[in-house]
Design a protein around this motif. Structure first.
Motif: not given
Length: 80
Positions: A4-28
């Motif tokens: 979930r993106y907020y404020a300037a991050a949502a504007e830069a991403a072009g979306a307020e949220e997105e769903r991703l499939d992670l094949p394995a855990p990874l570092p942030l």
């Protein structure tokens, strides 16, 4: 996982949220790099100033993100 993106991050991403499939855990830090590449230099720049909540808990680069998690991307903001 849900990002979930907020404020300037949502504007830069072009979306307020997105769903991703992670094949394995990874570092942030790796996920943040991937998001910057996925959405381009504007988001990459904003992400450098953001803080992150992973499942409602403050998280930094070494935190491990697994599929099913929720990541809130919070740019700096004035007030409060």
């Amino acid at each position: 996982m849900l990002v979930r993106y907020y404020a300037a991050a949502a504007e830069a991403a072009g979306a307020e949220e997105e769903r991703l499939d992670l094949p394995a855990p990874l570092p942030l830090a790796r996920l943040v790099e991937d998001l910057g590449r996925r959405h381009g230099p504007d988001l990459a720049r904003v992400l450098g100033a953001c803080s992150f909540l992973l499942d409602a808990t403050s998280a930094e680069g070494a935190a491990v993100v697994a599929d099913g998690a929720t990541l809130d991307v919070l740019p700096p903001f004035a007030g409060g």
